[in-house]
Design a protein around this motif. Structure first.
Motif, PDB file in Angstrom:
ATOM      1  N   VAL A  10       0.854  -1.182   0.000  1.00 55.06           N
ATOM      2  CA  VAL A  10       0.000   0.000   0.000  1.00 55.06           C
ATOM      3  C   VAL A  10       0.890   1.232   0.000  1.00 55.06           C
ATOM      4  O   VAL A  10       1.874   1.289   0.740  1.00 55.06           O
ATOM      5  N   GLU A  11       0.532   2.189  -0.850  1.00 53.86           N
ATOM      6  CA  GLU A  11       1.176   3.501  -0.830  1.00 53.86           C
ATOM      7  C   GLU A  11       0.116   4.530  -0.478  1.00 53.86           C
ATOM      8  O   GLU A  11      -1.014   4.464  -0.972  1.00 53.86           O
ATOM      9  N   PHE A  12       0.495   5.463   0.370  1.00 58.97           N
ATOM     10  CA  PHE A  12      -0.436   6.466   0.897  1.00 58.97           C
ATOM     11  C   PHE A  12       0.147   7.856   0.698  1.00 58.97           C
ATOM     12  O   PHE A  12       1.228   8.156   1.196  1.00 58.97           O
ATOM     13  N   ASP A  13      -0.569   8.688  -0.053  1.00 60.38           N
ATOM     14  CA  ASP A  13      -0.165  10.080  -0.286  1.00 60.38           C
ATOM     15  C   ASP A  13      -0.817  10.940   0.786  1.00 60.38           C
ATOM     16  O   ASP A  13      -1.975  11.324   0.684  1.00 60.38           O
ATOM     17  N   ARG A  14      -0.070  11.222   1.823  1.00 60.78           N
ATOM     18  CA  ARG A  14      -0.608  11.939   2.983  1.00 60.78           C
ATOM     19  C   ARG A  14      -0.998  13.374   2.639  1.00 60.78           C
ATOM     20  O   ARG A  14      -1.916  13.933   3.218  1.00 60.78           O
ATOM     21  N   ASP A  15      -0.304  13.980   1.687  1.00 64.35           N
ATOM     22  CA  ASP A  15      -0.623  15.343   1.282  1.00 64.35           C
ATOM     23  C   ASP A  15      -2.018  15.414   0.661  1.00 64.35           C
ATOM     24  O   ASP A  15      -2.733  16.397   0.836  1.00 64.35           O
ATOM     25  N   ALA A  40      -7.102  -3.828   3.546  1.00 66.33           N
ATOM     26  CA  ALA A  40      -6.314  -2.810   2.847  1.00 66.33           C
ATOM     27  C   ALA A  40      -7.017  -2.374   1.569  1.00 66.33           C
ATOM     28  O   ALA A  40      -7.067  -1.180   1.249  1.00 66.33           O
ATOM     29  N   LYS A  41      -7.584  -3.338   0.846  1.00 68.28           N
ATOM     30  CA  LYS A  41      -8.315  -3.015  -0.383  1.00 68.28           C
ATOM     31  C   LYS A  41      -9.547  -2.167  -0.073  1.00 68.28           C
ATOM     32  O   LYS A  41      -9.837  -1.192  -0.781  1.00 68.28           O
ATOM     33  N   PHE A  42     -10.276  -2.528   0.977  1.00 65.94           N
ATOM     34  CA  PHE A  42     -11.459  -1.747   1.362  1.00 65.94           C
ATOM     35  C   PHE A  42     -11.065  -0.323   1.756  1.00 65.94           C
ATOM     36  O   PHE A  42     -11.759   0.640   1.435  1.00 65.94           O
ATOM     37  N   ALA A  43      -9.944  -0.182   2.455  1.00 70.80           N
ATOM     38  CA  ALA A  43      -9.471   1.145   2.844  1.00 70.80           C
ATOM     39  C   ALA A  43      -9.195   1.997   1.613  1.00 70.80           C
ATOM     40  O   ALA A  43      -9.587   3.168   1.553  1.00 70.80           O
ATOM     41  N   ALA A  44      -8.537   1.412   0.627  1.00 72.31           N
ATOM     42  CA  ALA A  44      -8.220   2.147  -0.599  1.00 72.31           C
ATOM     43  C   ALA A  44      -9.487   2.527  -1.357  1.00 72.31           C
ATOM     44  O   ALA A  44      -9.617   3.647  -1.843  1.00 72.31           O
ATOM     45  N   ARG A  45     -10.413   1.596  -1.451  1.00 77.99           N
ATOM     46  CA  ARG A  45     -11.662   1.875  -2.174  1.00 77.99           C
ATOM     47  C   ARG A  45     -12.507   2.926  -1.477  1.00 77.99           C
ATOM     48  O   ARG A  45     -13.260   3.650  -2.122  1.00 77.99           O
ATOM     49  N   SER A  46     -12.389   3.026  -0.160  1.00 77.79           N
ATOM     50  CA  SER A  46     -13.219   3.968   0.588  1.00 77.79           C
ATOM     51  C   SER A  46     -12.667   5.387   0.596  1.00 77.79           C
ATOM     52  O   SER A  46     -13.378   6.331   0.955  1.00 77.79           O
ATOM     53  N   CYS A  47     -11.417   5.569   0.184  1.00 74.17           N
ATOM     54  CA  CYS A  47     -10.807   6.903   0.214  1.00 74.17           C
ATOM     55  C   CYS A  47     -11.450   7.797  -0.846  1.00 74.17           C
ATOM     56  O   CYS A  47     -11.371   7.510  -2.049  1.00 74.17           O
ATOM     57  N   GLY A  78       3.781  -5.881  -8.452  1.00 76.30           N
ATOM     58  CA  GLY A  78       3.908  -4.451  -8.700  1.00 76.30           C
ATOM     59  C   GLY A  78       2.802  -3.861  -9.558  1.00 76.30           C
ATOM     60  O   GLY A  78       2.861  -2.687  -9.910  1.00 76.30           O
ATOM     61  N   GLU A  79       1.808  -4.670  -9.898  1.00 71.50           N
ATOM     62  CA  GLU A  79       0.678  -4.176 -10.686  1.00 71.50           C
ATOM     63  C   GLU A  79      -0.288  -3.417  -9.783  1.00 71.50           C
ATOM     64  O   GLU A  79      -0.646  -3.894  -8.700  1.00 71.50           O
ATOM     65  N   GLN A  80      -0.727  -2.249 -10.220  1.00 72.05           N
ATOM     66  CA  GLN A  80      -1.661  -1.450  -9.450  1.00 72.05           C
ATOM     67  C   GLN A  80      -3.044  -2.103  -9.508  1.00 72.05           C
ATOM     68  O   GLN A  80      -3.579  -2.355 -10.571  1.00 72.05           O
ATOM     69  N   LEU A  81      -3.612  -2.331  -8.322  1.00 73.40           N
ATOM     70  CA  LEU A  81      -4.930  -2.942  -8.216  1.00 73.40           C
ATOM     71  C   LEU A  81      -6.025  -1.914  -7.958  1.00 73.40           C
ATOM     72  O   LEU A  81      -7.109  -1.993  -8.510  1.00 73.40           O
ATOM     73  N   ILE A  82      -5.748  -0.970  -7.086  1.00 74.07           N
ATOM     74  CA  ILE A  82      -6.726   0.041  -6.663  1.00 74.07           C
ATOM     75  C   ILE A  82      -6.009   1.360  -6.501  1.00 74.07           C
ATOM     76  O   ILE A  82      -4.951   1.396  -5.867  1.00 74.07           O
ATOM     77  N   VAL A 110     -10.564  10.609  -2.020  1.00 74.83           N
ATOM     78  CA  VAL A 110      -9.633  11.367  -2.873  1.00 74.83           C
ATOM     79  C   VAL A 110      -8.533  10.496  -3.476  1.00 74.83           C
ATOM     80  O   VAL A 110      -7.541  11.006  -3.986  1.00 74.83           O
ATOM     81  N   ASP A 111      -8.707   9.179  -3.402  1.00 80.84           N
ATOM     82  CA  ASP A 111      -7.746   8.225  -3.975  1.00 80.84           C
ATOM     83  C   ASP A 111      -6.320   8.457  -3.492  1.00 80.84           C
ATOM     84  O   ASP A 111      -5.360   8.392  -4.271  1.00 80.84           O
ATOM     85  N   ALA A 112      -6.173   8.693  -2.195  1.00 76.48           N
ATOM     86  CA  ALA A 112      -4.848   8.894  -1.617  1.00 76.48           C
ATOM     87  C   ALA A 112      -4.143   7.575  -1.317  1.00 76.48           C
ATOM     88  O   ALA A 112      -2.972   7.563  -0.966  1.00 76.48           O
ATOM     89  N   ILE A 113      -4.857   6.457  -1.478  1.00 80.97           N
ATOM     90  CA  ILE A 113      -4.321   5.132  -1.160  1.00 80.97           C
ATOM     91  C   ILE A 113      -4.286   4.300  -2.435  1.00 80.97           C
ATOM     92  O   ILE A 113      -5.292   4.172  -3.132  1.00 80.97           O
ATOM     93  N   VAL A 114      -3.112   3.743  -2.726  1.00 78.14           N
ATOM     94  CA  VAL A 114      -2.948   2.894  -3.901  1.00 78.14           C
ATOM     95  C   VAL A 114      -2.483   1.522  -3.429  1.00 78.14           C
ATOM     96  O   VAL A 114      -1.581   1.424  -2.594  1.00 78.14           O
ATOM     97  N   VAL A 115      -3.108   0.479  -3.975  1.00 78.24           N
ATOM     98  CA  VAL A 115      -2.753  -0.890  -3.620  1.00 78.24           C
ATOM     99  C   VAL A 115      -2.098  -1.559  -4.829  1.00 78.24           C
ATOM    100  O   VAL A 115      -2.604  -1.465  -5.951  1.00 78.24           O
TER     101      VAL A 115
END
Length: 82
Positions: free
Chosen positions: A3-8, A58-65, A77-81, A67-72
């Motif tokens: 998971v990558e998270f863009d805090r900004d 983790a997937k649910f967290a990304a889908r619920s954001c 290395g393929e982007q899922l969410i 502003v799409d600040a979370i990438v799974v």
């Protein structure tokens, strides 16, 4: 899985905390979320390997954001969410 998270980008809705409480926590100082155990890989971008058994959360967290600040990413290395 990673998971990558863009805090900004985070706007502090904390949907991620509700969906994956082991992965995200509220930062009461600035009203944004923090990625638990995240390593800063770029300015205000944090990454963490998802522990086994927490992939769905983790997937649910990304889908619920909102502003799409979370990438799974999967293990290849393929982007899922999103």
């Amino acid at each position: 899985m990673r998971v990558e998270f863009d805090r900004d980008t985070c706007i502090g809705m904390f949907q991620c905390v509700a969906e994956w409480g082991e992965g995200f926590e509220k930062d009461t100082d600035d009203g944004k979320a923090d990625l638990v155990g995240g390593e800063e890989i770029a300015e205000d971008v944090f990454a963490v390997e998802v522990p086994e058994g927490e992939e769905l959360d983790a997937k649910f967290a990304a889908r619920s954001c909102p502003v799409d600040a979370i990438v799974v990413y999967d293990d290849d290395g393929e982007q899922l969410i999103p």
